[in-house]
Design a protein around this motif. Structure first.
Motif, PDB file in Angstrom:
ATOM      1  N   ARG A  78       0.751  -1.102   0.260  1.00 10.94           N
ATOM      2  CA  ARG A  78       0.141   0.020  -0.174  1.00 10.94           C
ATOM      3  C   ARG A  78       0.788   1.296   0.058  1.00 10.94           C
ATOM      4  O   ARG A  78       0.268   2.279  -0.618  1.00 10.94           O
ATOM      5  N   THR A  82       3.776   4.783  -6.473  1.00 13.76           N
ATOM      6  CA  THR A  82       2.619   4.471  -7.545  1.00 13.76           C
ATOM      7  C   THR A  82       3.318   4.691  -8.841  1.00 13.76           C
ATOM      8  O   THR A  82       2.771   4.166  -9.987  1.00 13.76           O
ATOM      9  N   LYS A 165       0.502  -3.489 -12.611  1.00 11.68           N
ATOM     10  CA  LYS A 165      -1.080  -4.017 -12.774  1.00 11.68           C
ATOM     11  C   LYS A 165      -1.410  -4.946 -11.454  1.00 11.68           C
ATOM     12  O   LYS A 165      -2.690  -5.064 -10.854  1.00 11.68           O
ATOM     13  N   ARG A 167       0.075  -5.142  -8.431  1.00 12.52           N
ATOM     14  CA  ARG A 167       0.019  -4.337  -7.100  1.00 12.52           C
ATOM     15  C   ARG A 167      -1.251  -3.429  -7.099  1.00 12.52           C
ATOM     16  O   ARG A 167      -1.861  -3.596  -6.220  1.00 12.52           O
ATOM     17  N   ASP A 168      -1.632  -3.111  -8.223  1.00 13.44           N
ATOM     18  CA  ASP A 168      -2.921  -2.037  -8.128  1.00 13.44           C
ATOM     19  C   ASP A 168      -4.152  -2.832  -7.812  1.00 13.44           C
ATOM     20  O   ASP A 168      -4.887  -2.554  -6.949  1.00 13.44           O
ATOM     21  N   GLY A 169      -4.035  -4.073  -8.444  1.00 11.57           N
ATOM     22  CA  GLY A 169      -5.229  -5.009  -8.244  1.00 11.57           C
ATOM     23  C   GLY A 169      -5.283  -5.623  -6.900  1.00 11.57           C
ATOM     24  O   GLY A 169      -6.291  -5.903  -6.289  1.00 11.57           O
ATOM     25  N   ILE A 171      -3.996  -4.212  -3.988  1.00 12.42           N
ATOM     26  CA  ILE A 171      -4.635  -3.336  -2.936  1.00 12.42           C
ATOM     27  C   ILE A 171      -5.955  -2.622  -3.065  1.00 12.42           C
ATOM     28  O   ILE A 171      -6.364  -2.020  -2.305  1.00 12.42           O
ATOM     29  N   LYS A 172      -6.611  -3.181  -4.195  1.00 11.38           N
ATOM     30  CA  LYS A 172      -8.113  -2.399  -4.264  1.00 11.38           C
ATOM     31  C   LYS A 172      -9.027  -3.425  -3.301  1.00 11.38           C
ATOM     32  O   LYS A 172      -9.938  -2.834  -2.923  1.00 11.38           O
ATOM     33  N   CYS A 173      -8.786  -4.563  -3.001  1.00 10.15           N
ATOM     34  CA  CYS A 173      -9.281  -5.324  -1.972  1.00 10.15           C
ATOM     35  C   CYS A 173      -8.516  -5.243  -0.569  1.00 10.15           C
ATOM     36  O   CYS A 173      -7.340  -5.707  -0.678  1.00 10.15           O
ATOM     37  N   CYS A 251     -13.306 -11.166  -1.916  1.00  8.61           N
ATOM     38  CA  CYS A 251     -12.744  -9.964  -2.450  1.00  8.61           C
ATOM     39  C   CYS A 251     -12.981  -9.850  -3.968  1.00  8.61           C
ATOM     40  O   CYS A 251     -12.963  -8.837  -4.473  1.00  8.61           O
ATOM     41  N   TYR A 252     -12.691 -11.284  -4.609  1.00 12.60           N
ATOM     42  CA  TYR A 252     -12.766 -11.319  -6.072  1.00 12.60           C
ATOM     43  C   TYR A 252     -13.801 -11.957  -6.778  1.00 12.60           C
ATOM     44  O   TYR A 252     -13.654 -12.338  -7.891  1.00 12.60           O
ATOM     45  N   LYS A 255     -15.518 -10.552 -10.012  1.00 13.31           N
ATOM     46  CA  LYS A 255     -14.527 -10.441 -10.930  1.00 13.31           C
ATOM     47  C   LYS A 255     -13.988 -11.499 -11.568  1.00 13.31           C
ATOM     48  O   LYS A 255     -13.477 -11.966 -12.794  1.00 13.31           O
TER      49      LYS A 255
END
Length: 306
Positions: A78, A82, A165, A167-169, A171-173, A251-252, A255
């Motif tokens: 987190r 970025t 990509k 890392r961003d996914g 930390i979304k959950c 979490c997913y 998706k």
């Protein structure tokens, strides 16, 4: 392309200098190091501060409370930059081979960067004095994918490099880490579900085995069998595989799609009766990497341990 190394430390004064030296000596130069200390009470912070004074533009420190290794690595994710293109996980007591980062990035650059990617490798297992023991783990006998990740982790966290990509996914959950067996297993689950895993059979790190970090790389066949059985037995009441899979669904689940979603739902279905267990084994495509592991998995399903 910037690579950020994510290093979690805890009372690591004995080996941390050797590890940081190996990071600073990498053949790939566009990297920096983010360290999160998990509440050390030895000389670890003094050593890190010494390196920060020498390399102020390359090393940043987060002084944290003791929250455990899983939470510590998720906090590193987190707090990571970025604008970095890649992120490498790092343990405090290993030594990275000089080309570790370079090999990871070259392998990842060959793939489609528009999806989550994970690079991992075998390790050179050593004793506490870096005397080589063996290459561990052995090359996986089957594909690294979601059907494997639900029931087995073959990704060594200290060798992981992921792209932005991924890392961003991740930390979304914000998962309930009480339900996660280990951070590297969770990452293997996520990327095998939505991206691609790249495995390198040549070791990229020296994986130090010592009194505080004993892995299963130097065991006999009977040792391995007993260790696997005891691991499943001890976790029966807590149903760790089930809880981790359920957390992944929370979490997913909206998706994930296709066969991955079907197998995840099947794994989470109730199977109390003998008929339900037999139906599960007939329909399940889940697998472990070797014959012994698969037989043990099926046996433990039948006796209700999984």
């Amino acid at each position: 392309m910037t690579v950020q190394i994510l290093l979690s430390t805890y009372n690591g004064e004995k080996y941390i200098s050797q590890q940081i030296d190996s990071l600073l000596s990498q053949s790939y130069s566009d990297l920096d190091i983010l360290i999160r200390d998990d509440g050390s009470n030895d000389g670890t912070l003094d050593i890190i501060e010494m390196y920060m004074s020498r390399y102020p533009s390359q090393i940043r420190l987060i002084r944290g409370k003791n929250i455990g290794v899983i939470n510590s690595f998720f906090e590193l994710l987190r707090e990571a930059r970025t604008d970095a293109q890649y992120y490498s996980f790092c343990d405090q007591d290993d030594i990275w081979k000089k080309t570790k980062v370079e090999v990871s990035i070259l392998k990842l650059m060959e793939q489609n960067n528009n999806k989550p990617l994970l690079f991992c490798s075998a390790t050179q297992l050593t004793d506490s004095k870096l005397k080589e023991i063996k290459v561990w783990p052995q090359r996986p006998g089957k594909a690294l994918g979601f059907y494997n990740a639900l029931v087995e982790n073959v990704v060594v966290g200290a060798t992981i490099t992921i792209n932005r990509k991924a890392r961003d996914g991740l930390i979304k959950c914000v998962p309930d880490n009480e339900n996660i067996i280990m951070h590297d297993w969770w990452i293997y689950l996520f990327i095998s579900a939505f991206g691609e895993i790249i495995y390198e059979s040549d070791p990229t790190i020296l994986y130090r085995q010592h009194e505080s970090n004993v892995v299963g790389g130097n065991k006999t066949f009977l040792d391995i069998l007993l260790r696997k059985f005891m691991s499943f037995s001890e976790n029966r009441g807590r149903r760790l595989l089930y809880k981790q899979a359920l957390e992944f669904w929370k979490c997913y689940g909206d998706k994930i799609s296709g066969g991955n979603k079907e197998q995840l739902r099947l794994f989470l279905d109730e199977r109390e009766s003998l008929v339900q267990k037999l139906v599960f084994l007939k329909r399940s495509k889940l697998y472990r990497q070797n014959f012994l592991g698969n037989m043990l998995f099926k046996m433990l399903v039948m006796v209700g341990y999984i």
